[in-house]
Design a protein around this motif. Structure first.
Motif, mmCIF file in Angstrom:
data_model
loop_
_atom_site.group_PDB
_atom_site.id
_atom_site.type_symbol
_atom_site.label_atom_id
_atom_site.label_comp_id
_atom_site.label_asym_id
_atom_site.label_seq_id
_atom_site.Cartn_x
_atom_site.Cartn_y
_atom_site.Cartn_z
ATOM 1 N N LEU B 55 3.123 -11.927 12.669
ATOM 2 C CA LEU B 55 1.783 -11.291 13.192
ATOM 3 C C LEU B 55 0.931 -11.167 12.200
ATOM 4 C CD1 LEU B 55 3.237 -9.046 15.928
ATOM 5 C CD2 LEU B 55 2.001 -11.059 16.413
ATOM 6 N N ILE B 56 1.339 -10.718 11.160
ATOM 7 C CA ILE B 56 0.365 -10.060 10.081
ATOM 8 C C ILE B 56 0.056 -11.398 9.233
ATOM 9 C CG2 ILE B 56 1.990 -9.305 8.297
ATOM 10 C CD1 ILE B 56 -0.462 -6.875 8.638
ATOM 11 N N GLY B 57 0.338 -12.418 9.160
ATOM 12 C CA GLY B 57 0.095 -13.498 8.409
ATOM 13 C C GLY B 57 1.210 -14.293 7.674
ATOM 14 N N GLY B 58 2.445 -13.916 8.073
ATOM 15 C CA GLY B 58 3.509 -14.765 7.926
ATOM 16 C C GLY B 58 3.791 -15.010 6.362
ATOM 17 N N SER B 59 4.290 -15.862 5.643
ATOM 18 C CA SER B 59 4.656 -16.045 4.449
ATOM 19 C C SER B 59 3.792 -16.026 3.265
ATOM 20 C CB SER B 59 5.446 -17.520 4.475
ATOM 21 O OG SER B 59 4.677 -18.545 4.698
ATOM 22 N N ASP B 60 2.087 -16.168 3.901
ATOM 23 C CA ASP B 60 1.160 -16.090 2.909
ATOM 24 C C ASP B 60 1.083 -14.460 2.430
ATOM 25 O OD1 ASP B 60 -0.958 -18.423 4.637
ATOM 26 O OD2 ASP B 60 0.694 -18.508 2.871
ATOM 27 N N TYR B 61 1.733 -13.834 3.133
ATOM 28 C CA TYR B 61 1.509 -12.225 3.009
ATOM 29 C C TYR B 61 2.896 -11.598 2.633
ATOM 30 C CZ TYR B 61 -3.238 -12.267 4.177
ATOM 31 O OH TYR B 61 -4.771 -12.838 4.385
ATOM 32 N N LYS B 62 2.751 -10.612 1.691
ATOM 33 C CA LYS B 62 3.835 -9.765 1.362
ATOM 34 C C LYS B 62 3.714 -8.374 1.810
ATOM 35 C CE LYS B 62 5.892 -11.833 -2.651
ATOM 36 N NZ LYS B 62 4.783 -12.701 -3.445
ATOM 37 N N LEU B 63 4.997 -7.885 2.230
ATOM 38 C CA LEU B 63 4.855 -6.386 2.370
ATOM 39 C C LEU B 63 5.677 -5.686 1.266
ATOM 40 C CD1 LEU B 63 6.397 -6.424 5.991
ATOM 41 C CD2 LEU B 63 4.220 -5.857 5.493
ATOM 42 N N ILE B 64 4.951 -4.581 0.678
ATOM 43 C CA ILE B 64 5.496 -4.072 -0.449
ATOM 44 C C ILE B 64 5.599 -2.636 0.102
ATOM 45 C CG2 ILE B 64 4.869 -3.157 -2.690
ATOM 46 C CD1 ILE B 64 3.433 -5.850 -2.943
ATOM 47 N N TYR B 65 6.993 -2.079 0.070
ATOM 48 C CA TYR B 65 7.214 -0.761 0.627
ATOM 49 C C TYR B 65 7.882 0.139 -0.389
ATOM 50 C CZ TYR B 65 12.048 -2.051 1.372
ATOM 51 O OH TYR B 65 13.233 -2.429 1.242
ATOM 52 N N ARG B 66 7.716 1.368 0.039
ATOM 53 C CA ARG B 66 8.559 2.343 -0.623
ATOM 54 C C ARG B 66 9.014 3.435 0.517
ATOM 55 N NH1 ARG B 66 7.666 3.784 -6.744
ATOM 56 N NH2 ARG B 66 9.602 4.647 -6.402
ATOM 57 N N HIS B 67 10.098 3.973 0.240
ATOM 58 C CA HIS B 67 10.770 4.714 1.451
ATOM 59 C C HIS B 67 10.805 6.288 0.693
ATOM 60 C CE1 HIS B 67 14.079 5.524 4.524
ATOM 61 N NE2 HIS B 67 13.071 6.279 4.558
ATOM 62 N N TYR B 68 10.112 7.040 1.282
ATOM 63 C CA TYR B 68 10.280 8.573 0.643
ATOM 64 C C TYR B 68 10.705 9.302 1.733
ATOM 65 C CZ TYR B 68 7.045 6.807 -3.151
ATOM 66 O OH TYR B 68 6.550 6.468 -4.216
ATOM 67 N N ALA B 69 11.851 9.727 1.833
ATOM 68 C CA ALA B 69 12.644 10.735 2.820
ATOM 69 C C ALA B 69 12.264 10.261 4.094
ATOM 70 C CB ALA B 69 11.864 12.220 2.503
ATOM 71 N N THR B 70 11.500 10.780 4.849
ATOM 72 C CA THR B 70 11.386 10.478 6.256
ATOM 73 C C THR B 70 10.524 9.449 6.603
ATOM 74 O OG1 THR B 70 9.966 12.077 6.762
ATOM 75 C CG2 THR B 70 12.326 12.547 7.147
ATOM 76 N N LEU B 71 9.569 8.903 5.361
ATOM 77 C CA LEU B 71 8.450 8.140 5.490
ATOM 78 C C LEU B 71 8.770 6.837 4.729
ATOM 79 C CD1 LEU B 71 5.558 10.601 5.275
ATOM 80 C CD2 LEU B 71 6.226 9.637 7.300
ATOM 81 N N TYR B 72 7.971 5.747 5.567
ATOM 82 C CA TYR B 72 7.844 4.583 4.703
ATOM 83 C C TYR B 72 6.350 4.461 4.606
ATOM 84 C CZ TYR B 72 12.596 2.831 6.307
ATOM 85 O OH TYR B 72 14.050 2.617 6.099
ATOM 86 N N PHE B 73 5.958 3.947 3.358
ATOM 87 C CA PHE B 73 4.749 3.720 2.998
ATOM 88 C C PHE B 73 4.832 2.050 2.890
ATOM 89 C CE2 PHE B 73 2.590 7.510 1.645
ATOM 90 C CZ PHE B 73 3.328 8.257 2.274
ATOM 91 N N VAL B 74 3.808 1.242 3.649
ATOM 92 C CA VAL B 74 3.827 0.046 3.545
ATOM 93 C C VAL B 74 2.462 -0.418 3.171
ATOM 94 C CG1 VAL B 74 4.506 -2.143 4.472
ATOM 95 C CG2 VAL B 74 5.782 -0.007 5.184
ATOM 96 N N PHE B 75 2.240 -1.592 2.219
ATOM 97 C CA PHE B 75 1.101 -2.125 1.962
ATOM 98 C C PHE B 75 1.300 -3.616 2.281
ATOM 99 C CE2 PHE B 75 -1.709 0.473 -1.059
ATOM 100 C CZ PHE B 75 -1.041 1.607 -0.736
ATOM 101 N N CYS B 76 0.522 -4.414 2.958
ATOM 102 C CA CYS B 76 0.748 -5.755 3.409
ATOM 103 C C CYS B 76 -0.213 -6.366 2.434
ATOM 104 C CB CYS B 76 0.343 -6.025 4.760
ATOM 105 S SG CYS B 76 0.338 -7.771 5.145
ATOM 106 N N VAL B 77 0.035 -7.387 1.530
ATOM 107 C CA VAL B 77 -1.177 -7.882 0.672
ATOM 108 C C VAL B 77 -0.774 -9.270 0.388
ATOM 109 C CG1 VAL B 77 -0.905 -5.790 -0.853
ATOM 110 C CG2 VAL B 77 0.392 -7.863 -1.435
ATOM 111 N N ASP B 78 -2.057 -9.831 -0.147
ATOM 112 C CA ASP B 78 -1.713 -11.376 -0.226
ATOM 113 C C ASP B 78 -1.355 -11.835 -1.739
ATOM 114 O OD1 ASP B 78 -5.524 -12.211 -0.127
ATOM 115 O OD2 ASP B 78 -4.141 -11.296 -1.791
ATOM 116 N N SER B 79 -1.522 -13.003 -2.016
ATOM 117 C CA SER B 79 -0.905 -13.272 -3.273
ATOM 118 C C SER B 79 -1.823 -12.999 -4.449
ATOM 119 C CB SER B 79 -0.739 -14.940 -3.474
ATOM 120 O OG SER B 79 -1.938 -15.576 -2.993
ATOM 121 N N SER B 80 -2.930 -12.469 -4.246
ATOM 122 C CA SER B 80 -3.935 -12.217 -5.403
ATOM 123 C C SER B 80 -3.591 -10.654 -6.066
ATOM 124 C CB SER B 80 -5.360 -11.983 -5.092
ATOM 125 O OG SER B 80 -5.617 -10.709 -4.224
ATOM 126 N N GLU B 81 -2.689 -10.179 -5.171
ATOM 127 C CA GLU B 81 -2.182 -8.691 -5.810
ATOM 128 C C GLU B 81 -0.825 -8.796 -6.420
ATOM 129 O OE1 GLU B 81 -3.719 -6.362 -5.683
ATOM 130 O OE2 GLU B 81 -5.706 -6.764 -4.387
#
Lengths: 712, 162
Positions: B55-81
């Protein structure tokens, strides 16, 4: 009228704010949808009020509901109203709501143009900031066209905070209204050299994005970016620029060549970071990654850098981060595969250091070294100074000194006396010869005990047969050692023929342990009573005498010695300096034996060795010396071991957690366990460097503590 | 460019959602669910980067996430990052939240999501990284908080006058 206002005020006191809304929703878990629907009705009422504060509060709540999935586009006009408030607090709420739900088909967007323009020219930088931030999310082609000029002006605003935002939003403006790019570009280029680093980063960001879409048009900027790359210390900027070059280099091959140097510097800086990064947990993996790079970096100085770095990070702080010394030894052995390295001595000294100071590992180390000696022919391809053949120096010494751990000392002795050994550099041969003698003593010990009477004599004969080759060596050190040992063995053989047991006495020659000495040890040796180290031992020669006695230079022209340079009171500073220099020299060598410069000098002068053309054996298949384990096995073992430890721990923790009540827990990184949890694979007893005894115990100072060889 | 920034808890409930590309509210919720699904089944010791959902753009985009205790922080970025750069940015974001909220925890995000948005606005603008220096970010956030305080105070006094 007044009553209405009072009534209104009272009603307003019961308005829910955002926190109340959230709390309410949490308290209505069963009928959440119904509750929210009630709240939305309330919000609709609030939005009908004249009061901008009330409207702002309502819009704030709507933003929250939008996050939960509720469509709030029906309130678009109210959002615009709130955006138009003169108060920053409400304005901010309005712009946030707009950024969350406005899009190109939102019809009220047209109404915002003037308001945004007003905000962009506000004296309050935060009004401008909030407008730019909001606009960046909902800018449409119309808005872009109408506001492009205002934003371009802002790129030169006095406040860097505004300039930064204006530069960054230009990208969105370009996307929606491409015609704005041409007039704006010169100013954007200027921003690449803006004094404020934030503005500069923003400009780099924008141009990198533009260039990704259309690399050709930005090739002309390459020199400017090159300058930025070499001068910038901001990592974000560097990453963007390097990515940009990645897009540009295919179009301009010369660019690639020019990039090699700065990129190498960056890699060096990154490598330097490794020092601080290393921990017990990640050392093995980091080294594994570095080894991969080493494999790839065939035939470059970079490879040597990596090698030095690997050894640096492993040996730092007294091998603090190594949990499995067998793994480290196998890494060192793998490093011996490197052709053309200039750091053979480094690997050799590491092997020596580890073998000496980590007692538990000696058996393993000795076995590895014996295999290395056996397969020395694979290593002797590189005869360069400090080449990889240096490790044979270490291998021979380790096998000799710890020969009691050898499985097959006879075989190793045989390997050390092969004729091919004579092709090694002189200083290595010397070590071979000396340690052959040590091995000889060990072999004798084992053979004399057995019933086979002739075996011992055969060993002696072997020595007598092979040593003469070394006696004839051009290297003086080798010559001397070989001659001494040869005579000794001949004498031993005579005794053996008379059926005298010699093994005990021979092994007495090499009794005692050589331990490393702490660099500060010499300093701690207290000066004995009545000794003045600064007094001259002999009277300095008088002026007239020194002139007469100057020896005539026969072989080389010597510079005339200045007799005036000798004073009876030598400068304190001079003394201190000399002391420092002496200490430095000694500190660099753990054995307090001065590195024998003589043998190396001889090697330099010995004709022909360096001029023999060295055939580079280009082994495309990695050199796999049979019998040596690959370090990867250790990595796998270590991972399995840690996983098992972790699994056991988790079971224990789960039990504990069930008993605890979970309250408002502190946020913590639920990452892997701390350093203390890692138990090393085997407990190592690292021999700490020796300090003079009386430093600890205060006894007589006369004992020589540098070498403690107990004589029988 | 960053396409979306999402914060949700271990049950998938959204605590902050910022999209830099327009989607309908329904699609946004679907994306949140899909991202939660992808990220929550990851083991604790695997890589923090993975491919974006369909839904968010498939293989052109990456999900970069970190898990802190009870929360997930997720950034969805393209290949320029740069992935590591974004990972670092997440850390900066969380540390900034910690400074602004004093020992931040999930409840702070639940009740003050507007403040979280304000902080994020000083770091990412229009999907592009604006500022990565924590001190700079906090300085701007504090200045704006001061402004807010001074305004509401004035407001309260006039309200009483009414």
């Amino acid at each position: 009228m007044a009553l209405k206002i009072v009534k209104g005020s009272i009603d307003r006191m019961f308005d829910k704010n955002l926190q109340d809304l959230v709390r309410g929703i949490r308290n209505h878990k069963e009928d959440e949808a119904k509750y929210i629907s009630t709240c939305i009705d309330e919000i609709k009422q609030e939005l009908k009020q004249d009061n901008i504060a009330v409207k702002a509060n309502a819009v704030c709540k709507l933003t929250y509901l939008q996050m939960l999935g509720y469509d709030v586009s029906w309130a678009a006009f109210n959002i615009v109203e709130v955006m138009s408030s003169s108060k920053f607090t409400y304005k901010r709420i309005g712009y946030l709501a707009a950024s969350q739900c406005f899009h190109e088909s939102t019809d009220v967007i047209m109404l915002t143009t003037n308001q945004i323009r007003k905000d962009l020219s506000s004296p309050n930088q935060y009004d401008t900031g909030v407008a730019l931030t909001g606009l960046s999310c909902f800018v449409t082609p119309d808005l872009a066209r109408d506001l492009a000029n205002d934003i371009m002006t802002l790129m030169s605003h006095t406040k860097p905070y505004i300039r930064k935002k204006a530069v960054l939003i230009m990208y969105k403006v370009f996307l929606k209204y491409p015609e704005s790019l041409r007039p704006a570009f010169p100013r954007l280029k200027e921003k690449l050299e803006d004094p404020d680093p934030g503005v500069q980063s923003a400009a780099v960001n924008v141009i990198c994005e533009l260039a990704r879409r259309n690399p050709k048009n930005y090739l002309s900027l390459a020199p400017l970016f090159f300058k930025l790359m070499t001068s910038s210390t901001n990592n974000w900027v560097l990453i963007k620029i390097i990515k940009l070059f990645g897009a540009l280099t295919p179009l301009e091959p010369r660019l690639g060549k020019k990039l090699i140097e700065p990129l190498t510097n960056l890699i060096h800086r990154a490598l330097d970071l490794l020092y601080g990064m290393v921990s017990k947990k990640n050392l093995m993996e980091i080294v594994k990654k570095l080894m991969l790079h080493v494999d790839k970096a065939e035939g470059t100085t970079y490879r040597d850098e990596l090698l030095t770095k690997i050894i640096d990070i492993c040996s730092q702080s007294n091998y603090q981060y190594i949990t499995n010394f067998e793994w480290y030894i196998s890494i060192l052995v793998e490093l011996t595969r490197l052709e053309g390295t200039r750091h053979g001595h480094l690997i050799a000294s590491q092997m020596l250091d580890v073998a000496i100071r980590v007692k538990a590992i000696r058996i393993f180390a000795v076995a590895q070294m014996a295999t290395l000696l056996d397969n020395a022919h694979l290593l002797t391809g590189n005869m360069q100074r400090n080449g990889i053949c240096e490790v044979l120096y270490a291998a021979a010494w380790i096998c000799g000194e710890f020969s009691e751990h050898l499985e097959n000392p006879m075989q190793t002795l045989e390997a050390m006396l092969r004729p091919k050994v004579a092709t090694l550099p002189g200083h290595i041969q010397a070590v071979y010869v000396q340690n052959a003698a040590k091995l000889f003593s060990t072999v004798l010990k084992s053979q004399e005990g057995s019933t086979e009477g002739t075996a011992a004599q055969e060993t002696s004969q072997l020595m007598i047969d092979r040593l003469p080759l070394f006696v004839q060596s051009a290297n003086l050190e080798v010559q001397e050692r070989a001659s001494c040992i040869l005579q000794l063995v001949k004498y031993i053989q005579k005794l053996q023929q008379k059926e005298v047991e010699v093994a005990e006495e021979v092994s007495a020659l090499f009794a005692g342990e050589l331990n490393p000495v702490a660099p500060k040890a010499q300093k701690k040796v207290p000066v004995p009573e009545g000794l003045d180290l600064d007094a001259w031992i002999n009277e300095p020669p008088s002026e007239s005498e020194s002139e007469d006695e100057q020896p005539k230079a026969i072989f080389a022209k010597e510079e005339p010695k200045h007799s005036r340079s000798r004073h009876t009171e030598v400068d304190e500073k001079e003394l201190a300096r000399r002391r420092e220099a002496r200490k430095q020299e000694q500190a660099n060598n753990p054995f307090y034996i001065k590195a024998s410069p003589s043998s190396q000098k001889v090697y330099q002068e010995s004709p022909g060795v360096e001029h023999i053309p060295v055939v580079q054996i280009d082994l495309t298949v990695p050199l796999k010396v049979p019998g040596l384990p690959m370090s990867d096995q250790y990595l796998k073992l270590e991972e399995e071991r840690r996983q098992k430890e972790r699994a056991d721990k988790k079971k224990k923790e789960k039990k504990k957690r069930k008993e605890k009540r979970s309250g408002r827990g502190r946020r913590h990184d639920s990452g892997p366990e701390s350093e203390e949890d890692i138990t090393p694979a085997h407990m190592v007893d690292i021999v700490t460097e020796e300090m003079p005894e009386e430093y600890h115990l205060n006894i007589e100072p006369q004992k020589s503590l540098i070498f403690e060889r107990s004589q029988k | 460019m960053i396409r979306a920034i999402l914060i949700f808890n271990n049950h998938g409930k959204p605590r902050l959602s910022k999209f830099y590309e327009h989607y309908t509210e329904d699609t946004e919720q679907q994306i949140i669910r899909e991202t939660f699904h992808l990220v929550s089944k990851r083991d604790e010791n695997v890589c923090n980067f993975l491919e974006g959902g369909m839904l968010i753009g498939g293989s052109d985009y990456k999900l970069i996430y970190r898990h802190y205790a009870t929360l997930y922080f997720v950034f969805c970025v393209d290949s320029s990052e740069s992935e590591l750069g974004i990972l670092d940015l997440i850390q900066v974001f969380v540390e900034t939240l910690d400074k602004c909220f004093e020992n931040v925890c999930e409840l702070d995000l639940i009740f003050h999501v507007d403040k979280v948005h304000n902080i994020l606005a000083e770091m990412v603008m229009g999907g592009m990284v604006l500022e990565t220096n924590m001190n700079e970010i906090i300085m701007q956030v504090d200045a704006q908080n001061k402004m807010e305080k001074s305004e509401t105070f004035i407001f309260q006094s006039t309200r009483q006058d009414r």
